[in-house]
Design an enzyme around this catalytic site. Sequence first.
Site, PDB file in Angstrom:
ATOM      1  CE  LYS A  22      -1.556   1.833   4.024  1.00  0.00           C
ATOM      2  NZ  LYS A  22      -1.342   3.272   4.233  1.00  0.00           N
ATOM      3  CG  ASN A  23       2.361   2.673   3.545  1.00  0.00           C
ATOM      4  OD1 ASN A  23       1.208   3.053   3.310  1.00  0.00           O
ATOM      5  ND2 ASN A  23       2.770   2.364   4.758  1.00  0.00           N
ATOM      6  CB  CYS A 116      -4.998  10.672  10.548  1.00  0.00           C
ATOM      7  SG  CYS A 116      -3.445   9.986  11.075  1.00  0.00           S
ATOM      8  NE  ARG A 121       0.675  10.918  10.078  1.00  0.00           N
ATOM      9  CZ  ARG A 121       0.208   9.832   9.449  1.00  0.00           C
ATOM     10  NH1 ARG A 121      -0.945   9.343   9.813  1.00  0.00           N
ATOM     11  NH2 ARG A 121       0.867   9.281   8.447  1.00  0.00           N
ATOM     12  N   PRO A 122       1.806  16.634  11.099  1.00  0.00           N
ATOM     13  CG  PRO A 122       3.710  17.105  12.325  1.00  0.00           C
ATOM     14  CD  PRO A 122       2.496  16.232  12.303  1.00  0.00           C
ATOM     15  CB  ILE A 123       2.680  18.599   5.903  1.00  0.00           C
ATOM     16  CG1 ILE A 123       1.810  19.851   5.974  1.00  0.00           C
ATOM     17  CG2 ILE A 123       1.818  17.345   5.892  1.00  0.00           C
ATOM     18  CD1 ILE A 123       0.921  20.046   4.751  1.00  0.00           C
ATOM     19  CG  ASP A 124       7.150  20.481  10.167  1.00  0.00           C
ATOM     20  OD1 ASP A 124       6.372  19.528  10.354  1.00  0.00           O
ATOM     21  OD2 ASP A 124       8.328  20.456  10.546  1.00  0.00           O
ATOM     22  CG  ASP A 306       3.357   1.463   9.257  1.00  0.00           C
ATOM     23  OD1 ASP A 306       3.659   1.696   8.067  1.00  0.00           O
ATOM     24  OD2 ASP A 306       3.012   2.348  10.052  1.00  0.00           O
ATOM     25  CB  ILE A 328       7.344   6.604  14.385  1.00  0.00           C
ATOM     26  CG1 ILE A 328       8.597   5.717  14.287  1.00  0.00           C
ATOM     27  CG2 ILE A 328       7.076   7.349  13.082  1.00  0.00           C
ATOM     28  CD1 ILE A 328       9.876   6.454  13.964  1.00  0.00           C
ATOM     29  NE  ARG A 398      -6.874   4.551   5.295  1.00  0.00           N
ATOM     30  CZ  ARG A 398      -5.998   5.101   6.157  1.00  0.00           C
ATOM     31  NH1 ARG A 398      -6.301   5.189   7.428  1.00  0.00           N
ATOM     32  NH2 ARG A 398      -4.844   5.561   5.736  1.00  0.00           N
TER      33      ARG A 398
HETATM   34  C1  EPZ Z   1       4.386   6.972   6.131  1.00  0.00           C
HETATM   35  O1  EPZ Z   1       3.634   7.989   6.775  1.00  0.00           O
HETATM   36  C2  EPZ Z   1       3.453   5.775   6.035  1.00  0.00           C
HETATM   37  N1  EPZ Z   1       2.285   6.125   5.234  1.00  0.00           N
HETATM   38  C3  EPZ Z   1       3.006   5.359   7.432  1.00  0.00           C
HETATM   39  O2  EPZ Z   1       2.200   4.190   7.289  1.00  0.00           O
HETATM   40  C4  EPZ Z   1       4.242   5.011   8.256  1.00  0.00           C
HETATM   41  O3  EPZ Z   1       3.836   4.698   9.573  1.00  0.00           O
HETATM   42  C5  EPZ Z   1       5.207   6.203   8.266  1.00  0.00           C
HETATM   43  O4  EPZ Z   1       5.530   6.594   6.913  1.00  0.00           O
HETATM   44  C6  EPZ Z   1       6.499   5.872   8.997  1.00  0.00           C
HETATM   45  O5  EPZ Z   1       7.115   4.778   8.398  1.00  0.00           O
HETATM   46  C7  EPZ Z   1       2.368   6.080   3.880  1.00  0.00           C
HETATM   47  O6  EPZ Z   1       3.400   5.782   3.316  1.00  0.00           O
HETATM   48  C8  EPZ Z   1       1.123   6.392   3.101  1.00  0.00           C
HETATM   49  P1  EPZ Z   1       6.572  10.272   8.250  1.00  0.00           P
HETATM   50  P2  EPZ Z   1       4.225   9.507   6.803  1.00  0.00           P
HETATM   51  O7  EPZ Z   1       6.491  11.515   7.444  1.00  0.00           O
HETATM   52  O8  EPZ Z   1       4.889   9.807   5.534  1.00  0.00           O
HETATM   53  C9  EPZ Z   1       6.521  13.543  11.712  1.00  0.00           C
HETATM   54  C10 EPZ Z   1       0.330   2.820   7.684  1.00  0.00           C
HETATM   55  O9  EPZ Z   1      -0.220   2.352   8.691  1.00  0.00           O
HETATM   56  N2  EPZ Z   1       6.546  14.549  10.638  1.00  0.00           N
HETATM   57  O10 EPZ Z   1       7.782   9.401   8.140  1.00  0.00           O
HETATM   58  O11 EPZ Z   1       3.143  10.398   7.278  1.00  0.00           O
HETATM   59  C11 EPZ Z   1       5.199  12.785  11.759  1.00  0.00           C
HETATM   60  O12 EPZ Z   1       4.233  13.493  12.508  1.00  0.00           O
HETATM   61  C12 EPZ Z   1       0.804   4.254   7.680  1.00  0.00           C
HETATM   62  O13 EPZ Z   1       0.538   2.185   6.618  1.00  0.00           O
HETATM   63  C13 EPZ Z   1       6.675  15.890  10.971  1.00  0.00           C
HETATM   64  O14 EPZ Z   1       6.762  16.255  12.152  1.00  0.00           O
HETATM   65  O15 EPZ Z   1       5.303   9.341   7.980  1.00  0.00           O
HETATM   66  C14 EPZ Z   1       5.582  11.493  12.434  1.00  0.00           C
HETATM   67  O16 EPZ Z   1       5.601  11.674  13.832  1.00  0.00           O
HETATM   68  C15 EPZ Z   1       0.593   4.940   9.016  1.00  0.00           C
HETATM   69  N3  EPZ Z   1       6.687  16.819   9.983  1.00  0.00           N
HETATM   70  C16 EPZ Z   1       7.003  11.241  11.928  1.00  0.00           C
HETATM   71  O17 EPZ Z   1       7.482  12.520  11.435  1.00  0.00           O
HETATM   72  C17 EPZ Z   1       6.591  16.474   8.650  1.00  0.00           C
HETATM   73  O18 EPZ Z   1       6.630  17.379   7.792  1.00  0.00           O
HETATM   74  C18 EPZ Z   1       7.087  10.215  10.823  1.00  0.00           C
HETATM   75  O19 EPZ Z   1       6.290  10.680   9.772  1.00  0.00           O
HETATM   76  C19 EPZ Z   1       6.444  15.107   8.339  1.00  0.00           C
HETATM   77  C20 EPZ Z   1       6.430  14.166   9.335  1.00  0.00           C
END
Ligand code: EPZ
Length: 419
Positions: A22-23, A116, A121-124, A306, A328, A398
């Site tokens: 999926k990811n 969520c 889920r910040p995107i900074d 995950d 995480i 999902r």
């Molecule tokens: C991806 O999410 C996966 N989703 C998640 O899988 C997975 O748990 C995660 O990576 C970690 O491996 C998809 O690929 C669709 P991150 P993502 O950006 O990209 C923080 C599942 O169950 N962060 O690596 O959102 C964030 O809040 C899902 O299949 C910031 O602070 O993960 C988190 O605490 C759940 N600012 C940490 O980093 C940002 O701009 C990791 O997030 C981006 C992230």
Amino acid sequence: MQKLVIRGEKRLYGEIAVQGAKNSALALLAGCTLCSGEVRLTNCPALSDVFAACRILNRLGCKSRYSEHTAYVNAGSISECAVPEDMMREMRSSIVFLGAILGRKGQCELSFPGGCELGPRPIDMHLSALEQMGARITEEYGVLCCECPYGLHGAKISLGFPSVGATENIMLAAALAKGETVIYNAAREPEITDLGNFLNCCGARISGQGTSTVVISGVEKLHGCEYEVMPDRIAAATYMAAAAITGGELDLKNARAQELEAVIPVFEQMGCAVFTYDERIYINCKRPLKAVRTIRTMPYPGFPTDAQAVVMAALTKAKGTSVVVENIFCSRYRHVDELVRMGANIKAEGKVAVIEGVKRLYGARVRACDLRGGAALVLAGLGAQGETEVEKVCYIDRGYENIEKYLREAGADITRMTG
Ligand code: EPZ
């Protein structure tokens, strides 16, 4: 509303062919918007998130359809650059479309993906990286307006945390940008490698995918291709946990042991026998499960967040005390209360959960709160005495293709009911 009804304490046995990831599929589907020709993604899992991504592609003016585990996408006719809020809310990971749409169209409008079930889920990091590449981003009433009238240009971007989504967004934005982009402290997950390999298959020039430093040299155009989505390592870990909690044995096809190097030892510490060969993993859990001292979730190649919930489900019946530290996400223990309703002995506080193994779990009516937590409840039902009803199956759908079909074929007594 649909639910899964499980009558537990049946050992699983036999073979399961693990679905496509999926990811990875979601990032590859976003990547299709960069391509001027048709893309055929094979081994693409039949998931509600995949269908949601296809709806976004069609909303953008691309032609996308899904049939027999293949997604066909032609973005030659892409005409829109806005993703409506309802579609953004439907799937948190739709943020990964930002970099691709910006890279192809020079502008993009989408609403904040919002929090969520795993907490904020910040995107900074996503936004700061795109601004370094020349994007002008404003936010009004929860809608992100992004434009780069002069096109995106390469940049040297250092991530404060190896974010999977931010790494993907930068790779997608940089593929057609002017010049070279370097990502330092990039995420190293196998899904990143898959995305880089897919984009190169379409004519991109990317190197270092899967390492901490990814280099993207922008090209003029990307063409279509045929590409096979990698196997889902988290689905594989989930079925390993299903074998563990039922004392069964499973032979998993399309399961890459090298992508589960932090997970397999955990099952071995629990007393399971694991044999790996080619792209298969055989797990035999005939012996009583033993607790695992400490599991810390970390960015790849560490133990994947995950897999935390599904391994915790197995640990509820492991003799002794196990400790899980979730590093995480800040709110990824919502499955704990539901597992406790089934007789598990778990105390979670902050990042730490302490699991005291119990002899028996008992069937109950429980509710999925998120994708992996929902899968954990299914596993607990497989290992529980009596009948378990898992509600809110939509969360599970999902990320798991037809979970009840695969489990039933391996000996589980599980049916999907509506109502
Ligand atoms: C991806 O999410 C996966 N989703 C998640 O899988 C997975 O748990 C995660 O990576 C970690 O491996 C998809 O690929 C669709 P991150 P993502 O950006 O990209 C923080 C599942 O169950 N962060 O690596 O959102 C964030 O809040 C899902 O299949 C910031 O602070 O993960 C988190 O605490 C759940 N600012 C940490 O980093 C940002 O701009 C990791 O997030 C981006 C992230």
